[in-house]
Design a protein around this motif. Structure first.
Motif, mmCIF file in Angstrom:
data_model
loop_
_atom_site.group_PDB
_atom_site.id
_atom_site.type_symbol
_atom_site.label_atom_id
_atom_site.label_comp_id
_atom_site.label_asym_id
_atom_site.label_seq_id
_atom_site.Cartn_x
_atom_site.Cartn_y
_atom_site.Cartn_z
ATOM 1 N N THR A 82 7.966 -10.820 2.253
ATOM 2 C CA THR A 82 8.008 -9.377 2.511
ATOM 3 C C THR A 82 7.237 -9.069 3.791
ATOM 4 O OG1 THR A 82 5.991 -8.961 1.274
ATOM 5 C CG2 THR A 82 8.061 -8.901 0.022
ATOM 6 N N SER A 83 7.431 -7.880 4.319
ATOM 7 C CA SER A 83 6.695 -7.493 5.528
ATOM 8 C C SER A 83 5.190 -7.476 5.252
ATOM 9 C CB SER A 83 7.175 -6.136 6.045
ATOM 10 O OG SER A 83 6.999 -5.131 5.061
ATOM 11 N N THR A 84 4.821 -7.070 4.046
ATOM 12 C CA THR A 84 3.393 -7.063 3.679
ATOM 13 C C THR A 84 2.840 -8.483 3.722
ATOM 14 O OG1 THR A 84 3.750 -5.152 2.250
ATOM 15 C CG2 THR A 84 1.735 -6.407 1.883
ATOM 16 N N GLN A 85 3.572 -9.441 3.173
ATOM 17 C CA GLN A 85 3.112 -10.830 3.160
ATOM 18 C C GLN A 85 3.070 -11.398 4.575
ATOM 19 O OE1 GLN A 85 1.892 -12.319 0.349
ATOM 20 N NE2 GLN A 85 1.145 -13.840 1.802
ATOM 21 N N ARG A 86 4.031 -11.047 5.407
ATOM 22 C CA ARG A 86 4.042 -11.520 6.793
ATOM 23 C C ARG A 86 2.834 -11.004 7.556
ATOM 24 N NH1 ARG A 86 9.796 -10.003 9.013
ATOM 25 N NH2 ARG A 86 8.854 -10.669 10.966
ATOM 26 N N VAL A 87 2.497 -9.728 7.363
ATOM 27 C CA VAL A 87 1.326 -9.142 8.023
ATOM 28 C C VAL A 87 0.057 -9.817 7.519
ATOM 29 C CG1 VAL A 87 -0.064 -7.032 8.226
ATOM 30 C CG2 VAL A 87 2.422 -6.934 8.544
ATOM 31 N N TYR A 88 -0.057 -9.978 6.206
ATOM 32 C CA TYR A 88 -1.245 -10.604 5.623
ATOM 33 C C TYR A 88 -1.394 -12.051 6.118
ATOM 34 C CZ TYR A 88 -4.605 -12.291 2.192
ATOM 35 O OH TYR A 88 -5.706 -12.845 1.598
ATOM 36 N N ASP A 89 -0.290 -12.804 6.134
ATOM 37 C CA ASP A 89 -0.336 -14.190 6.604
ATOM 38 C C ASP A 89 -0.759 -14.269 8.067
ATOM 39 O OD1 ASP A 89 0.458 -15.070 4.101
ATOM 40 O OD2 ASP A 89 2.561 -15.358 4.669
ATOM 41 N N ALA A 90 -0.279 -13.342 8.883
ATOM 42 C CA ALA A 90 -0.646 -13.324 10.302
ATOM 43 C C ALA A 90 -2.142 -13.068 10.473
ATOM 44 C CB ALA A 90 0.174 -12.276 11.048
ATOM 45 N N VAL A 91 -2.687 -12.106 9.721
ATOM 46 C CA VAL A 91 -4.121 -11.807 9.808
ATOM 47 C C VAL A 91 -4.931 -13.014 9.338
ATOM 48 C CG1 VAL A 91 -5.988 -10.348 8.935
ATOM 49 C CG2 VAL A 91 -3.809 -9.319 9.590
ATOM 50 N N CYS A 92 -4.514 -13.649 8.252
ATOM 51 C CA CYS A 92 -5.226 -14.834 7.737
ATOM 52 C C CYS A 92 -5.195 -15.974 8.743
ATOM 53 C CB CYS A 92 -4.627 -15.288 6.410
ATOM 54 S SG CYS A 92 -4.978 -14.174 5.048
ATOM 55 N N GLU A 93 -4.047 -16.192 9.358
ATOM 56 C CA GLU A 93 -3.917 -17.269 10.344
ATOM 57 C C GLU A 93 -4.794 -17.002 11.565
ATOM 58 O OE1 GLU A 93 -2.789 -20.891 11.757
ATOM 59 O OE2 GLU A 93 -2.325 -20.054 9.787
ATOM 60 N N ILE A 137 3.681 -2.247 10.848
ATOM 61 C CA ILE A 137 2.381 -2.932 10.858
ATOM 62 C C ILE A 137 1.297 -1.989 10.353
ATOM 63 C CG2 ILE A 137 0.604 -3.984 12.320
ATOM 64 C CD1 ILE A 137 3.033 -5.774 12.008
ATOM 65 N N ASP A 138 1.261 -0.770 10.896
ATOM 66 C CA ASP A 138 0.252 0.210 10.484
ATOM 67 C C ASP A 138 0.341 0.499 8.989
ATOM 68 O OD1 ASP A 138 -0.732 0.429 13.047
ATOM 69 O OD2 ASP A 138 0.468 2.195 13.543
ATOM 70 N N ASP A 139 1.555 0.698 8.502
ATOM 71 C CA ASP A 139 1.756 1.011 7.086
ATOM 72 C C ASP A 139 1.331 -0.155 6.200
ATOM 73 O OD1 ASP A 139 2.857 2.745 4.946
ATOM 74 O OD2 ASP A 139 4.249 1.049 4.721
ATOM 75 N N ARG A 140 1.725 -1.360 6.565
ATOM 76 C CA ARG A 140 1.404 -2.539 5.753
ATOM 77 C C ARG A 140 -0.091 -2.845 5.791
ATOM 78 N NH1 ARG A 140 3.644 -2.577 2.007
ATOM 79 N NH2 ARG A 140 3.655 -0.452 2.621
ATOM 80 N N MET A 141 -0.728 -2.691 6.951
ATOM 81 C CA MET A 141 -2.179 -2.922 7.034
ATOM 82 C C MET A 141 -2.932 -1.896 6.198
ATOM 83 S SD MET A 141 -3.054 -4.194 10.857
ATOM 84 C CE MET A 141 -3.205 -5.931 11.128
ATOM 85 N N ARG A 142 -2.476 -0.652 6.242
ATOM 86 C CA ARG A 142 -3.104 0.396 5.423
ATOM 87 C C ARG A 142 -2.976 0.042 3.938
ATOM 88 N NH1 ARG A 142 -0.070 4.301 6.819
ATOM 89 N NH2 ARG A 142 -1.119 4.640 8.790
ATOM 90 N N ALA A 143 -1.790 -0.426 3.537
ATOM 91 C CA ALA A 143 -1.573 -0.806 2.140
ATOM 92 C C ALA A 143 -2.443 -2.006 1.756
ATOM 93 C CB ALA A 143 -0.092 -1.141 1.915
ATOM 94 N N GLU A 157 -1.792 -4.820 17.359
ATOM 95 C CA GLU A 157 -0.916 -5.233 18.450
ATOM 96 C C GLU A 157 -0.602 -6.726 18.376
ATOM 97 O OE1 GLU A 157 -3.776 -3.489 18.924
ATOM 98 O OE2 GLU A 157 -2.985 -1.538 19.526
ATOM 99 N N ILE A 158 -1.626 -7.541 18.127
ATOM 100 C CA ILE A 158 -1.430 -8.989 18.041
ATOM 101 C C ILE A 158 -0.579 -9.335 16.828
ATOM 102 C CG2 ILE A 158 -2.597 -11.207 17.733
ATOM 103 C CD1 ILE A 158 -4.955 -10.006 19.336
ATOM 104 N N VAL A 159 -0.832 -8.669 15.700
ATOM 105 C CA VAL A 159 -0.044 -8.920 14.486
ATOM 106 C C VAL A 159 1.411 -8.519 14.710
ATOM 107 C CG1 VAL A 159 0.247 -8.296 12.050
ATOM 108 C CG2 VAL A 159 -2.037 -8.777 12.946
ATOM 109 N N ALA A 160 1.636 -7.424 15.399
ATOM 110 C CA ALA A 160 3.006 -6.998 15.696
ATOM 111 C C ALA A 160 3.705 -8.031 16.570
ATOM 112 C CB ALA A 160 2.994 -5.634 16.382
ATOM 113 N N LEU A 220 7.414 -7.370 13.895
ATOM 114 C CA LEU A 220 7.643 -6.108 13.185
ATOM 115 C C LEU A 220 7.271 -4.926 14.073
ATOM 116 C CD1 LEU A 220 6.118 -7.115 9.731
ATOM 117 C CD2 LEU A 220 8.544 -6.882 10.272
ATOM 118 N N LYS A 221 7.867 -3.774 13.796
ATOM 119 C CA LYS A 221 7.553 -2.553 14.535
ATOM 120 C C LYS A 221 6.111 -2.132 14.234
ATOM 121 C CE LYS A 221 12.230 -0.725 14.300
ATOM 122 N NZ LYS A 221 13.071 0.367 13.791
ATOM 123 N N MET A 222 5.512 -1.456 15.219
ATOM 124 C CA MET A 222 4.123 -1.013 15.077
ATOM 125 C C MET A 222 3.945 -0.078 13.877
ATOM 126 S SD MET A 222 1.283 -1.739 16.523
ATOM 127 C CE MET A 222 1.536 -2.185 18.207
#
Length: 161
Positions: free
Chosen positions: A6-17, A41-47, A28-31, A36-38
C-alpha cells in the motif's frame, strides 16, 4: 503472487530505509524514492504519525518509532554448584559463576536507571512553579542554606550560622 504494498507501507518502508542509512527522511525525499504525489506523502505520513509508527522530530523530518515486542517472562535460578540458569521466555542460558558476575556488572546501569526513575521526583519536591518560587523569593538576600544528607540520602536545608 503477493499483493503490491500500500502507499502507507511504501512511505513507511522509505522512511525506515533512510533512517537505517542514517539519512534524513523528509517528505520531498520520500516522494522522490516512492514516486508518490506530495499530497499522498503528506496524508500517509500524517496517518503514520497518528498511528504511532512515525515520529516528527523537526518540521518535515520523520523517523520510525521503535516498537519492541511484548516483554517475556524472566527467571534466574542459582544452582547448588554456583552456576545459574537464566530463563527468558522459552530460551535458557546456563552461566558459570564468573559469567553471572560479568552479566550482573553489565546490568548495573539499567538497574540504577530504573531506581532513579522510581526515586524521581522527590516526594517533598514542589510540584508547581508558584510553590517553588515562594521559598526562593523568601531566601533572597539571606545567606544560602547548606544542604546536608541524612542516612537515607535525603537533603535537608540548614541555614548557615
Amino acid at each position: 503472487m503477493t499483493a503490491a504494498p500500500t502507499s502507507t507501507q511504501r512511505v513507511y518502508d522509505a522512511v525506515c530505509e533512510l533512517h537505517a542509512l542514517e539519512q534524513v527522511a523528509t517528505r520531498e525525499i520520500v516522494a522522490e524514492l516512492t514516486g508518490l504525489k506530495m499530497s499522498i506523502i503528506d496524508d500517509r505520513m500524517r496517518a503514520l504519525v497518528n498511528d504511532g509508527r512515525l515520529k516528527r522530530v523537526l518540521r518535515g523530518v520523520f523517523v520510525p518509532v521503535e516498537i519492541h515486542p511484548p516483554a517475556r517472562c524472566i527467571s534466574k535460578t542459582v544452582l547448588s554448584d554456583g552456576s545459574v540458569k537464566l530463563e527468558i521466555g522459552d530460551e535458557v542460558l546456563t552461566l558459570t559463576p564468573r559469567e553471572d558476575r560479568a552479566l550482573a556488572l553489565l546490568q548495573v546501569g539499567a538497574a540504577m536507571q530504573g531506581w532513579a526513575l522510581l526515586a524521581w521526583p522527590p516526594h517533598d519536591a514542589p510540584q508547581d512553579h508558584e510553590e517553588a518560587g515562594g521559598p526562593v523569593k523568601e531566601a533572597a538576600g539571606k545567606a544560602a542554606p547548606t544542604l546536608k544528607r541524612n542516612a537515607a540520602g535525603i537533603e535537608k536545608a540548614t541555614p548557615k550560622a
